[in-house]
Scaffold this motif. Structure first.
Motif, PDB file in Angstrom:
ATOM      1  N   UNK A  96       0.872  -1.303   0.065  1.00 36.08           N
ATOM      2  CA  UNK A  96      -0.013   0.033  -0.031  1.00 36.08           C
ATOM      3  C   UNK A  96       0.717   1.154  -0.124  1.00 36.08           C
ATOM      4  N   UNK A  97       0.703   1.994  -1.190  1.00 38.71           N
ATOM      5  CA  UNK A  97       1.489   3.449  -1.067  1.00 38.71           C
ATOM      6  C   UNK A  97       1.081   4.512  -0.435  1.00 38.71           C
ATOM      7  N   UNK A  98      -0.135   4.273   0.202  1.00 36.95           N
ATOM      8  CA  UNK A  98      -0.707   5.502   0.972  1.00 36.95           C
ATOM      9  C   UNK A  98       0.086   5.718   2.139  1.00 36.95           C
ATOM     10  N   UNK A  99      -0.079   7.010   2.651  1.00 34.54           N
ATOM     11  CA  UNK A  99       0.925   7.328   3.688  1.00 34.54           C
ATOM     12  C   UNK A  99       0.349   6.725   5.114  1.00 34.54           C
ATOM     13  N   UNK A 100      -0.808   6.668   5.232  1.00 34.75           N
ATOM     14  CA  UNK A 100      -1.304   5.953   6.596  1.00 34.75           C
ATOM     15  C   UNK A 100      -0.743   4.758   6.647  1.00 34.75           C
ATOM     16  N   UNK A 101      -0.597   3.703   5.797  1.00 36.56           N
ATOM     17  CA  UNK A 101      -0.047   2.412   5.974  1.00 36.56           C
ATOM     18  C   UNK A 101       1.325   2.411   6.379  1.00 36.56           C
ATOM     19  N   UNK A 102       2.062   3.268   5.716  1.00 32.64           N
ATOM     20  CA  UNK A 102       3.359   3.326   5.944  1.00 32.64           C
ATOM     21  C   UNK A 102       3.878   3.898   7.412  1.00 32.64           C
ATOM     22  N   UNK A 103       2.885   4.979   7.733  1.00 31.99           N
ATOM     23  CA  UNK A 103       2.931   5.442   8.964  1.00 31.99           C
ATOM     24  C   UNK A 103       2.755   4.654  10.201  1.00 31.99           C
ATOM     25  N   UNK A 104       1.791   3.730   9.849  1.00 26.71           N
ATOM     26  CA  UNK A 104       1.482   2.600  10.917  1.00 26.71           C
ATOM     27  C   UNK A 104       2.666   1.589  11.096  1.00 26.71           C
ATOM     28  N   UNK A 105       2.962   1.311   9.934  1.00 25.25           N
ATOM     29  CA  UNK A 105       4.285   0.352  10.220  1.00 25.25           C
ATOM     30  C   UNK A 105       5.553   1.011  10.887  1.00 25.25           C
ATOM     31  N   UNK A 106       5.756   2.376  10.518  1.00 27.55           N
ATOM     32  CA  UNK A 106       6.615   2.934  11.147  1.00 27.55           C
ATOM     33  C   UNK A 106       6.548   3.427  12.751  1.00 27.55           C
ATOM     34  N   UNK A 107       5.372   3.395  13.112  1.00 27.35           N
ATOM     35  CA  UNK A 107       5.135   4.097  14.525  1.00 27.35           C
ATOM     36  C   UNK A 107       4.948   2.585  15.273  1.00 27.35           C
ATOM     37  N   UNK A 108       4.571   1.461  14.866  1.00 29.12           N
ATOM     38  CA  UNK A 108       4.704   0.252  15.484  1.00 29.12           C
ATOM     39  C   UNK A 108       6.030  -0.301  16.022  1.00 29.12           C
ATOM     40  N   UNK A 109       6.953  -0.077  14.961  1.00 27.17           N
ATOM     41  CA  UNK A 109       8.450  -0.366  15.158  1.00 27.17           C
ATOM     42  C   UNK A 109       9.074   0.643  15.941  1.00 27.17           C
ATOM     43  N   UNK A 110       8.717   2.014  15.646  1.00 28.11           N
ATOM     44  CA  UNK A 110       9.083   3.070  16.656  1.00 28.11           C
ATOM     45  C   UNK A 110       8.866   2.987  18.213  1.00 28.11           C
ATOM     46  N   UNK A 111       7.655   2.545  18.391  1.00 27.29           N
ATOM     47  CA  UNK A 111       7.196   2.325  19.742  1.00 27.29           C
ATOM     48  C   UNK A 111       8.110   1.310  20.506  1.00 27.29           C
ATOM     49  N   UNK A 112       8.596   0.225  19.793  1.00 23.87           N
ATOM     50  CA  UNK A 112       9.190  -0.840  20.340  1.00 23.87           C
ATOM     51  C   UNK A 112      10.844  -0.165  20.706  1.00 23.87           C
ATOM     52  N   UNK A 113      11.426   0.441  19.605  1.00 23.28           N
ATOM     53  CA  UNK A 113      12.449   1.111  19.829  1.00 23.28           C
ATOM     54  C   UNK A 113      12.822   2.112  20.840  1.00 23.28           C
ATOM     55  N   UNK A 114      11.631   3.188  20.923  1.00 21.89           N
ATOM     56  CA  UNK A 114      11.661   3.962  21.936  1.00 21.89           C
ATOM     57  C   UNK A 114      11.547   3.416  23.200  1.00 21.89           C
ATOM     58  N   UNK A 115      10.718   2.456  23.399  1.00 21.65           N
ATOM     59  CA  UNK A 115      10.646   1.826  25.079  1.00 21.65           C
ATOM     60  C   UNK A 115      12.029   1.247  25.348  1.00 21.65           C
TER      61      UNK A 115
END
Length: 280
Positions: A96-115
């Motif tokens: 999916x090339x829409x920004x929303x799909x990419x943002x969700x993927x990025x934020x999911x990983x970012x949550x793990x890294x930030x913790x």
């Protein structure tokens, strides 16, 4: 084999700003990024000059020779540690090339890294985690009572930081400690809180005008006073988001891995203060 958005022949795996999908949310979510001064580097290590001794300065008579002297420096070398997060998504979402799909993927990983980054900042963890506040040998110390009765330990912390050339810009504590301090009243039989709230920032709790940050990784018997100018959060500028379609081939899923390299440095350790419960 990892497949990237710029791999020849591959189209629409993720938006081209794949690194930013991890780095930007971590900058927003991680307490370490908000407490310290963020420094980016392209090197495997970051060298910080530490002033050991100042240049000698004194009054000089008119026309008299000025005696030269040298400033003495030491050096602290910090190597950013790699933090990594992994998530599994459907092939449809990956393409999916829409920004929303990419943002969700990025934020999911970012949550793990930030913790993981915040846990390393507030606790002593085994290598390859970077050394955080708990590792500081020359941090200023204040002994707090078993039960807080007033803000005297925080006043002492501010004074110690200033004596070391720092300025406390934030407090970090557990939710239990924050609640205990928030219950303090300005006087006996009063319902007015001893803490002052900044109404321009949605009522964020403050102690002596400094904001209070609550972290699940903070130990319940320790409060840190942070001097922002003397805490560097070092980020290497090679944040990546890798996509592999082969690992879960039979289920038509895609593995998405984010990596980010982070370390901490504290040029003047005494500018930070650890307020520790007397019972611990």
């Amino acid at each position: 084999m990892s497949i990237y958005t710029n791999t020849p022949g591959v189209q629409g795996i993720l938006p081209p700003e794949f690194g930013a999908l991890v780095e930007k949310p971590v900058m927003e979510l991680s307490l370490a990024m908000r407490l310290g001064t963020v420094v980016t580097t392209s090197s495997n290590s970051y060298r910080i000059p530490i002033l050991v001794d100042d240049v000698t300065v004194g009054a000089v008579a008119e026309g008299a020779e000025i005696t030269p002297s040298d400033a003495e420096f030491d050096e602290n070398e910090v190597k950013p540690a790699k933090f990594a997060g992994l998530t599994i998504i459907s092939r449809e979402m990956a393409e999916d090339s829409s920004p929303s799909a990419g943002e969700q993927v990025g934020r999911s990983i970012a949550r793990q890294i930030s913790k993981s980054v915040d846990n390393a900042l507030l606790n002593t963890l085994a290598a390859p985690n970077p050394a955080g506040l708990d590792s500081l040998q020359d941090i200023s110390m204040v002994e707090a009572p078993t039960v807080y009765e007033n803000l005297d330990p925080f006043e002492e912390a501010v004074s110690l930081s200033e004596s070391a050339g720092g300025n406390i810009t934030a407090w970090v504590m557990s939710a239990a400690t924050a609640l205990e301090i928030a219950k303090l009243k300005d006087q006996t039989n009063s319902n007015r809180s001893l803490l002052n709230s900044d109404l321009t920032m949605e009522g964020r709790r403050q102690i002596l005008g400094r904001p209070v940050f609550v972290s699940p990784f903070a130990q319940p018997d320790i409060v840190y006073g942070i001097s922002r100018s003397e805490m560097l959060t070092i980020v290497r500028n090679d944040t990546r988001l890798d996509v592999d379609k082969s690992v879960f081939f039979t289920s038509d899923r895609v593995a998405v891995k984010g990596t980010m390299r982070v370390a901490f440095a504290f040029p003047v350790e005494g500018a930070h203060v650890r307020i520790q419960n007397a019972a611990s």
